[in-house]
Design a protein around this motif. Structure first.
Motif, PDB file in Angstrom:
ATOM      1  N   VAL A 353     -27.078 -43.896   2.966  1.00 37.71           N
ATOM      2  CA  VAL A 353     -26.538 -42.888   3.879  1.00 37.71           C
ATOM      3  C   VAL A 353     -27.434 -41.656   3.776  1.00 37.71           C
ATOM      4  CG1 VAL A 353     -24.167 -43.714   3.821  1.00 37.71           C
ATOM      5  CG2 VAL A 353     -24.940 -42.089   2.106  1.00 37.71           C
ATOM      6  N   PRO A 354     -27.537 -40.853   4.837  1.00 41.46           N
ATOM      7  CA  PRO A 354     -28.534 -39.786   4.838  1.00 41.46           C
ATOM      8  C   PRO A 354     -28.164 -38.539   4.065  1.00 41.46           C
ATOM      9  CG  PRO A 354     -27.365 -39.800   6.918  1.00 41.46           C
ATOM     10  CD  PRO A 354     -26.871 -40.982   6.141  1.00 41.46           C
ATOM     11  N   GLU A 355     -26.870 -38.276   3.895  1.00 48.00           N
ATOM     12  CA  GLU A 355     -26.437 -37.032   3.267  1.00 48.00           C
ATOM     13  C   GLU A 355     -25.555 -37.340   2.068  1.00 48.00           C
ATOM     14  OE1 GLU A 355     -27.152 -33.916   4.113  1.00 48.00           O
ATOM     15  OE2 GLU A 355     -28.154 -34.229   6.035  1.00 48.00           O
ATOM     16  N   ILE A 356     -25.686 -36.530   1.024  1.00 47.16           N
ATOM     17  CA  ILE A 356     -24.817 -36.678  -0.143  1.00 47.16           C
ATOM     18  C   ILE A 356     -23.360 -36.527   0.265  1.00 47.16           C
ATOM     19  CG2 ILE A 356     -24.170 -35.602  -2.330  1.00 47.16           C
ATOM     20  CD1 ILE A 356     -27.118 -34.999  -2.769  1.00 47.16           C
ATOM     21  N   SER A 357     -23.115 -35.683   1.276  1.00 46.01           N
ATOM     22  CA  SER A 357     -21.735 -35.455   1.707  1.00 46.01           C
ATOM     23  C   SER A 357     -21.092 -36.727   2.248  1.00 46.01           C
ATOM     24  CB  SER A 357     -21.690 -34.366   2.780  1.00 46.01           C
ATOM     25  OG  SER A 357     -22.439 -34.749   3.915  1.00 46.01           O
ATOM     26  N   LEU A 358     -21.892 -37.663   2.746  1.00 47.00           N
ATOM     27  CA  LEU A 358     -21.341 -38.907   3.277  1.00 47.00           C
ATOM     28  C   LEU A 358     -21.118 -39.945   2.196  1.00 47.00           C
ATOM     29  CD1 LEU A 358     -23.512 -39.348   6.501  1.00 47.00           C
ATOM     30  CD2 LEU A 358     -21.363 -38.119   6.210  1.00 47.00           C
ATOM     31  N   THR A 359     -21.808 -39.815   1.080  1.00 45.36           N
ATOM     32  CA  THR A 359     -21.746 -40.841   0.044  1.00 45.36           C
ATOM     33  C   THR A 359     -20.348 -41.047  -0.506  1.00 45.36           C
ATOM     34  OG1 THR A 359     -24.012 -40.231  -0.531  1.00 45.36           O
ATOM     35  CG2 THR A 359     -22.845 -41.665  -2.055  1.00 45.36           C
ATOM     36  N   PRO A 360     -19.601 -39.973  -0.874  1.00 41.38           N
ATOM     37  CA  PRO A 360     -18.263 -40.213  -1.436  1.00 41.38           C
ATOM     38  C   PRO A 360     -17.344 -40.976  -0.486  1.00 41.38           C
ATOM     39  CG  PRO A 360     -18.954 -37.949  -1.831  1.00 41.38           C
ATOM     40  CD  PRO A 360     -19.948 -38.540  -0.892  1.00 41.38           C
ATOM     41  N   LEU A 361     -17.374 -40.633   0.810  1.00 40.69           N
ATOM     42  CA  LEU A 361     -16.508 -41.316   1.761  1.00 40.69           C
ATOM     43  C   LEU A 361     -16.923 -42.767   1.944  1.00 40.69           C
ATOM     44  CD1 LEU A 361     -16.068 -38.545   4.472  1.00 40.69           C
ATOM     45  CD2 LEU A 361     -14.337 -39.405   2.907  1.00 40.69           C
ATOM     46  N   MET A 362     -18.237 -43.011   2.038  1.00 38.43           N
ATOM     47  CA  MET A 362     -18.714 -44.379   2.202  1.00 38.43           C
ATOM     48  C   MET A 362     -18.389 -45.211   0.965  1.00 38.43           C
ATOM     49  SD  MET A 362     -20.201 -46.364   4.432  1.00 38.43           S
ATOM     50  CE  MET A 362     -21.376 -45.572   5.536  1.00 38.43           C
ATOM     51  N   VAL A 363     -18.607 -44.630  -0.214  1.00 40.07           N
ATOM     52  CA  VAL A 363     -18.303 -45.352  -1.449  1.00 40.07           C
ATOM     53  C   VAL A 363     -16.810 -45.642  -1.543  1.00 40.07           C
ATOM     54  CG1 VAL A 363     -18.323 -45.236  -3.962  1.00 40.07           C
ATOM     55  CG2 VAL A 363     -20.290 -44.438  -2.680  1.00 40.07           C
ATOM     56  N   ALA A 364     -15.990 -44.670  -1.155  1.00 42.61           N
ATOM     57  CA  ALA A 364     -14.542 -44.877  -1.203  1.00 42.61           C
ATOM     58  C   ALA A 364     -14.123 -46.044  -0.307  1.00 42.61           C
ATOM     59  CB  ALA A 364     -13.815 -43.597  -0.787  1.00 42.61           C
ATOM     60  N   ARG A 365     -14.715 -46.141   0.882  1.00 46.69           N
ATOM     61  CA  ARG A 365     -14.384 -47.248   1.781  1.00 46.69           C
ATOM     62  C   ARG A 365     -14.850 -48.583   1.200  1.00 46.69           C
ATOM     63  NH1 ARG A 365     -15.407 -46.639   8.068  1.00 46.69           N
ATOM     64  NH2 ARG A 365     -14.217 -48.568   7.913  1.00 46.69           N
TER      65      ARG A 365
END
Length: 866
Positions: A353-365
């Motif tokens: 994913v391109p942004e660190i801000s997206l990583t937690p949500l993507m990992v959670a899913r």
């Protein structure tokens, strides 16, 4: 992980390389050619010259971390190759390796050793830096020289200064060499003399940023059962341990208060044993409800079938697949179901994913679907957390790596799939040496493993779009949202108009091509508030839309790509702005801390009451950032719950996850932020997306400015109306008629690509050419400019006739961290040996660049021209 742990422990005991056999004799006395190792060393040599040869021992493998001697200095390195010595090696007085960290298994596999060599050659980058980039910080070969008394016979006589050093070491035992030198700095030669005479010896200790974390666990001893009755509490604890196998005491104490004392009593009776066990540090993730597997729509199923065939060997995986799908079309569900297939085949996957801000949500899913088989890798993790997540992948305990750019180097075993989400984003390009592009690395890794590479985006870059159109990528399309949900209606507010009537809302048009909407008129802001700053930032039309969301209990996302309170503090008397003393940029005012801060170098100072140049008190704040917008929103909507998400509010560890969790749980009404809120966020109650000052990105001196503005409009717009509630978008701009804004507003995405390609062809920019940016930097402006001028002068005669070189010219920001910067931009077409020609020229100039202390940077396919 014996190689990682055991190697470090061995190094800590000062073990070196034993029996290097420089004479070439084996144990049995038979002649054998010596073994040598090519080592990438951490020294400032020109790339390609930074691989040095040393005598090695049997069993050493490429990818191992070592320490070697270079110019009487001990430096870290990576073994790039191990081979029998050649004649030219035998003619040299080769030194042996000094220390080996990885004695069992190297931390870099054969794949990464080969990949590192290829990247170093492509990027003209130091091989050591490439290898170090592939590893978490805790595994990089960093160490420090220590000193102790040698076992040599006591000297007959010592000078007083020497006796003082010996006495110091007798008392201390072992100390860092730098500290010993500092302690006796008044007689600087005394330590060196004792080392030369052999009375002191040096050894190296690795720096372990975060050792393996352990916790105490309890388990039943064999089949032991109590011979005598247990108390009720003892029985409860014993039964919990017997049924749970290894039970951490920490968890046991949470479940049964006072359990630790009970465990001790059971241990004294020989029923349980307590011992330390390795414990992983787990990254903090937002709390999201588990997500069941969803049935695919017909459009998704068609795309999935083609990708599934490729995974099963029935389709072509030699070329990447580009999934061109509108926001909310269900790309993530396709990723999830593809990974299910990959896991069923016994393989692993990487999701970028391109942004660190997206990583937690993507990992959670992904964690909700795959549990502990998911590991997360990104730069915001603590050193220990990243080390543990890397080891879970390295050991095969996790099969899916999710993370930002650097996760492309995840040591996933038997790699079967790489997904690059939001594949158009420029953040996939590293902005420091080695300047790799994660998308290019993903392509190389997919080719090595025969894996499927899937690039997903609602707004592919022009280069990706062109490659798909000419067949270099397989093109897959999702033109509609799931269940044919409408794309949000887009309203454009023309900030140039001071007074006017708000045009009917049905004049707003959908961003989607062919979706429901009206004409193309801009919405005019009205009212007295429009004349002040509040009206410019938050037009009456926008305020009305926000108020409507608050009244209905829905949520809004507000985007402004500028943090701080105001970006400029201007003196009305002398006309100068308060600038960073180290960079050619204005200082940004941060009101919460009352400081002026440079967003380039980090310099900060208290807010000044008077102009630092003329002393006038007539200072005025110009422009606005997210901090000021937050203040304005609170003044208009005092009851609203507002969260701000930018670098200032997410710098504290765990802050980003807290903000996302609060917004997901509807503990806030408005999420305001910079690029962090612009993409990838998926919240069902967000029905309004707002883009303030949409034309800011058009002002950048970059040929991609229009493309990035267009992508931004589409991505931010896509955050609204992603579920059952319909969405709207408000775009505020001073340039509503600019093609990037007008075509995005009307949903004419393909038309924008065609128009922009014509502009690129006329200007000789990608995808019709390739670019290389050369940069020199020095504290003296003339030295930086002249060094680059000499390089360009030597390079020009070696280029093809249609290759263009622009420069030397001052960089977009001419001075950064007290160093003046100059750029030269090379635009070339079909010139396959250009990198080799460039390397030769730079190698010729390297000695003088080092002598003059001029920094040189080479950036292939640059994304940033500032």
């Amino acid at each position: 992980m014996a190689a990682v742990q055991g190697g470090k422990e061995a190094l800590g005991r000062g073990r070196g390389v034993s029996d290097p056999r420089p004479s070439g004799e084996s144990e049995g006395g038979a002649e054998a050619r010596p073994i040598v190792a090519d080592v990438a060393v951490d020294v400032p040599l020109f790339p390609g010259n930074d691989v040095l040869t040393y005598l090695a021992t049997e069993g050493l493998k490429p990818g191992s971390r070592v320490f070697v001697e270079v110019r009487k200095q001990l430096v870290p390195g990576f073994v790039a190759d191990v081979r029998p010595a050649q004649e030219r090696d035998l003619r040299l007085a080769l030194k042996p390796l000094v220390y080996i960290l990885d004695r069992d298994e190297p931390v870099l596999s054969a794949e990464f050793v080969a990949l590192g060599r290829e990247l170093a050659e492509r990027l003209i980058a130091p091989l050591y830096r490439v290898y170090a980039t592939m590893l978490p910080q805790a595994l990089r070969p960093e160490g420090e020289l220590w000193v102790r008394l040698s076992r040599k016979d006591e000297p007959l006589f010592l000078l007083p200064d020497e006796e003082a050093v010996i006495a110091h070491l007798r008392a201390k035992g072992e100390v860092p060499l730098r500290r010993l030198r500092d302690a006796f700095s008044e007689t600087p030669d005394v330590v060196e003399n004792l080392l030369r005479l052999g009375y002191l010896e040096t050894f190296i200790r690795p720096r372990r940023a975060h050792p393996v974390r352990e916790e105490l666990v309890a388990r039943r001893v064999g089949d032991a059962d109590p011979a005598e009755p247990l108390t009720p509490k003892q029985a409860k604890v014993f039964e919990r341990i017997r049924s749970g196998g290894e039970v951490p005491l920490r968890l046991l104490e949470q479940e049964i208060p006072g359990a630790r004392e009970v465990v001790r009593a059971l241990a004294r009776r020989g029923l349980v044993e307590v011992y330390p066990r390795e414990s992983y540090r787990a990254p903090l993730l937002p709390a999201l409800a588990p997500e069941p597997k969803r049935e695919l729509t017909p459009a998704q199923a068609e795309v999935f079938a083609r990708l599934l065939a490729a995974l099963r060997g029935e389709g072509d995986v030699l070329k990447p697949y580009l999934l061109y799908g509108v926001t909310g079309s269900g790309k993530t569900e396709i990723y999830l179901q593809l990974i299910e297939e990959v896991l069923a085949q016994g393989k692993g996957a990487i999701v970028l994913v391109p942004e660190i801000s997206l990583t937690p949500l993507m990992v959670a899913r992904f964690t909700a679907r795959f549990g502990r088989r998911v590991a997360v890798l990104h730069s915001a993790l603590g050193v220990g957390e990243r080390y543990d997540e890397w080891r879970r992948l390295w050991r095969g305990e996790a099969s899916i790596a999710v993370g930002a750019r650097s996760a492309v180097f995840a040591p996933v075993r038997n790699l079967g799939l790489i997904v690059v989400d939001e594949a158009h984003e420029t953040s996939y390009k590293q902005d420091e040496t080695p300047r790799y592009d994660a998308r290019e690395v993903a392509e190389l890794r997919a080719r090595y493993h025969g894996a499927l590479l899937l690039l997903g985006s609602a707004t592919p870059s022009l280069e990706q779009y062109a490659r798909a159109r000419v067949g270099h990528y397989h093109l897959l399309e999702l033109r509609e949202r799931i269940d044919r949900r409408p794309l949000p209606r887009v309203h454009v507010v023309d900030l140039r108009l001071d007074v006017g009537e708000t045009e009917p809302h049905d004049e707003a048009v959908s961003l989607a091509r062919g979706a429901a909407g009206g004409g193309r008129g801009a919405v005019r802001a009205t009212g007295k508030e429009r004349r002040g700053l509040g009206g410019i930032v938050l037009s009456p039309f926008l305020l009305e839309r926000l108020e409507e969301r608050l009244r209905r209990g829905e949520q809004a996302i507000v985007f402004l790509n500028r943090r701080g309170y105001t970006p400029v503090v201007l003196c009305r008397s002398c006309g100068r702005t308060v600038q960073c003393p180290h960079c050619d940029v204005s200082l940004t005012y941060h009101r919460a801390e009352d400081v002026l801060r440079c967003h380039i170098c980090g310099f900060e100072m208290p807010m000044v009451p008077r102009c630092p140049y003329c002393g006038s008190p007539n200072l005025v704040h110009l422009g606005l950032g997210t901090e000021r917008v937050e203040e304005l929103l609170r003044s208009y909507f005092p009851e609203a719950r507002i969260l701000r998400m930018d670098r200032d509010t997410t710098s504290r560890k765990g802050a980003l996850e807290e903000i996302l969790t609060k917004f997901a749980e509807r503990e806030a009404d408005i999420l305001l932020g910079t690029q962090m809120v612009a993409k990838g966020l998926d919240f069902p109650y967000v029905t309004l997306s707002v883009i303030l000052l949409a034309d800011l990105s058009l002002q950048f001196p970059d040929f991609r400015a229009a493309e990035r503005t267009f992508q931004l409009l589409v991505q931010v717009s896509g955050r609204a109306g992603r579920h059952n509630l319909p969405g709207e978008v408000v775009v505020q701009t001073f340039r509503p008629d600019h093609p990037a804004i007008a075509l995005a507003r009307d949903g004419r995405i393909d038309e924008f690509y065609r128009a922009e390609l014509k502009v690129r062809r006329a200007q000789n920019y990608p995808p019709f050419t390739r670019l290389v940016l050369l940069e020199t930097a020095h504290v003296d402006m003339r030295r930086a400019r002249d060094a680059l001028a000499r390089i360009v002068e030597d390079l020009l005669p070696r280029l093809a006739p249609d290759t263009v070189v622009k420069g030397p010219m001052p960089a977009g920001i001419p001075r950064v961290r007290d160093r003046f910067r100059f750029h030269a931009l090379v635009q070339y077409k079909r010139e396959p040996d250009f990198p080799l020609r460039l390397r030769r020229v730079l190698q010729e100039h390297h000695p003088r660049l080092r002598q003059d202390e001029v920094d040189l940077t080479v950036d292939f396919d640059p994304q940033d021209f500032s």
